[in-house]
Design an enzyme around this catalytic site. Structure first.
Site, short mmCIF file in Angstrom:
data_model
loop_
_atom_site.label_atom_id
_atom_site.label_comp_id
_atom_site.label_asym_id
_atom_site.label_seq_id
_atom_site.Cartn_x
_atom_site.Cartn_y
_atom_site.Cartn_z
N GLU A 11 -7.87 -75.81 35.08
CA GLU A 11 -6.67 -75.25 35.71
C GLU A 11 -6.47 -75.85 37.10
OE1 GLU A 11 -7.06 -72.89 38.45
OE2 GLU A 11 -8.83 -71.66 37.99
N LYS A 70 2.62 -70.95 42.01
CA LYS A 70 1.63 -70.44 41.06
C LYS A 70 2.32 -70.17 39.73
CE LYS A 70 -1.93 -66.81 40.72
NZ LYS A 70 -2.50 -65.64 41.42
N VAL A 90 -5.28 -69.45 34.84
CA VAL A 90 -6.09 -69.42 33.61
C VAL A 90 -5.19 -69.21 32.39
CG1 VAL A 90 -7.82 -68.09 32.33
CG2 VAL A 90 -8.22 -68.68 34.73
N ASP A 120 -2.74 -52.71 37.13
CA ASP A 120 -2.58 -54.11 37.54
C ASP A 120 -3.61 -54.95 36.79
OD1 ASP A 120 -2.15 -56.53 38.76
OD2 ASP A 120 -2.38 -55.80 40.81
N SER A 122 -4.49 -58.68 34.85
CA SER A 122 -4.14 -60.10 34.80
C SER A 122 -3.63 -60.51 33.43
CB SER A 122 -5.38 -60.93 35.15
OG SER A 122 -5.13 -62.30 34.92
N ASP A 124 -4.33 -63.17 32.21
CA ASP A 124 -5.46 -63.88 31.58
C ASP A 124 -6.00 -63.09 30.39
OD1 ASP A 124 -5.08 -65.48 33.79
OD2 ASP A 124 -7.04 -65.06 34.70
N LYS A 141 -13.73 -62.39 38.62
CA LYS A 141 -13.88 -62.38 40.08
C LYS A 141 -14.41 -61.03 40.55
CE LYS A 141 -10.20 -65.77 40.59
NZ LYS A 141 -9.79 -65.86 39.17
#
Length: 280
Positions: A11, A70, A90, A120, A122, A124, A141
């Site tokens: 990425e 982004k 990702v 919230d 992602s 991903d 993360k």
């Protein structure tokens, strides 16, 4: 790919937003070098000149580093039409890799469910639930809610494989207190597990690789960063939290971030090469 050589996607959000200069390009170039050293081919992904590009030149990566929007999976169409320089997340990289027929992808850490904000989540995670790509990462993360992230992956039927570990890494540390769904030991074992999973209908797969080093006090710094930036929302959350982690750690998190993403790229290339050998 036509020749049957192993290919690993990378990425570029880490180049465009995730790391400051010079760490961003250092990560990009060292990841590509590590993949080549293992006999595989790197395929960095970005949106450039109205196209999704799979495989970038050094000049292309420098364009992304100089300034990029982004781009998640939902943003690919608008970025193409708008002619943006787009750094892929990702989720977007997974989708581009799958479109190109690439099944191995290395990143630093996946996104997940944010601490204190379970709503919230992602993109991903959703992409992992529907796109047949193996994502090699140092877990999620540490700024995220790891138990909830793993619960969500389980709901999406996404296997989480620990590479040489029974415990889910927490990005800056090998220990999170959370167990993986299965363990693999070495490239050949991982290649067999991935193949068996895809053969039985599994789509996205997380291969969680412990980081090569540890950031002392990472959990305490992550908690502090999350408290301080509680009002931030949307796509800005992760970059802001990681930037605050860098400040709190005196820059140590940046060096470890580069080291772990390069390590993940190396492992992904080793597994991709093992898979290619078994099919030759």
């Amino acid at each position: 790919m036509a020749a049957g050589r192993p290919v690993v996607a990378l990425e570029t959000s880490i180049v465009g937003q995730g790391l400051p200069a010079p760490h961003n390009l250092r990560a990009a170039f060292e990841c590509e070098a590590a993949i080549r050293k293992e006999g595989a081919v790197p395929a960095s992904v970005a949106v450039l000149d109205g196209k999704v590009r799979v495989g970038l030149t050094a000049g292309d990566l420098e364009r992304v580093a100089a300034g990029a929007v982004k781009v998640s999976s939902r943003d690919l169409g608008p970025a193409i039409v708008g002619g943006n320089v787009g750094a892929t997340t990702v989720a977007a990289t997974m989708r581009a890799a799958a479109m190109a027929g690439i099944r191995y992808f290395a990143t630093g850490g996946i996104g997940g469910v944010h601490r204190g904000h379970p709503e919230d989540q992602s993109a991903d995670l959703v992409e992992l639930g529907r796109t047949s790509v193996a994502v090699f990462c140092a877990g999620a993360k540490i700024i995220l809610d790891l138990p909830l992230t793993l619960e969500r992956l389980e709901s999406l039927s996404v296997p989480v494989l620990g590479y040489g570990t029974d415990e889910f890494p927490a990005f800056y540390t090998a220990k999170s207190g959370c167990r993986v769904s299965a363990r693999v030991d070495g490239p050949e074992d991982a290649a067999r597990m991935l193949r068996a999973s895809w053969d039985t209908g599994t789509r996205g797969i997380v291969v969680a690789v412990p980081p090569p080093g540890e950031l002392e006090g990472a959990e305490e710094m992550a908690q502090r960063a999350a408290r301080e930036l509680s009002g931030v929302a949307g796509s800005e959350v992760t970059p802001r939290l990681l930037a605050r982690m860098a400040e709190l750690s005196g820059g140590k998190s940046l060096d470890l971030n580069v080291e772990l993403v390069v390590n993940n790229a190396r492992v992904a290339a080793q597994v991709a090469a093992a898979s290619a050998r078994s099919q030759s």
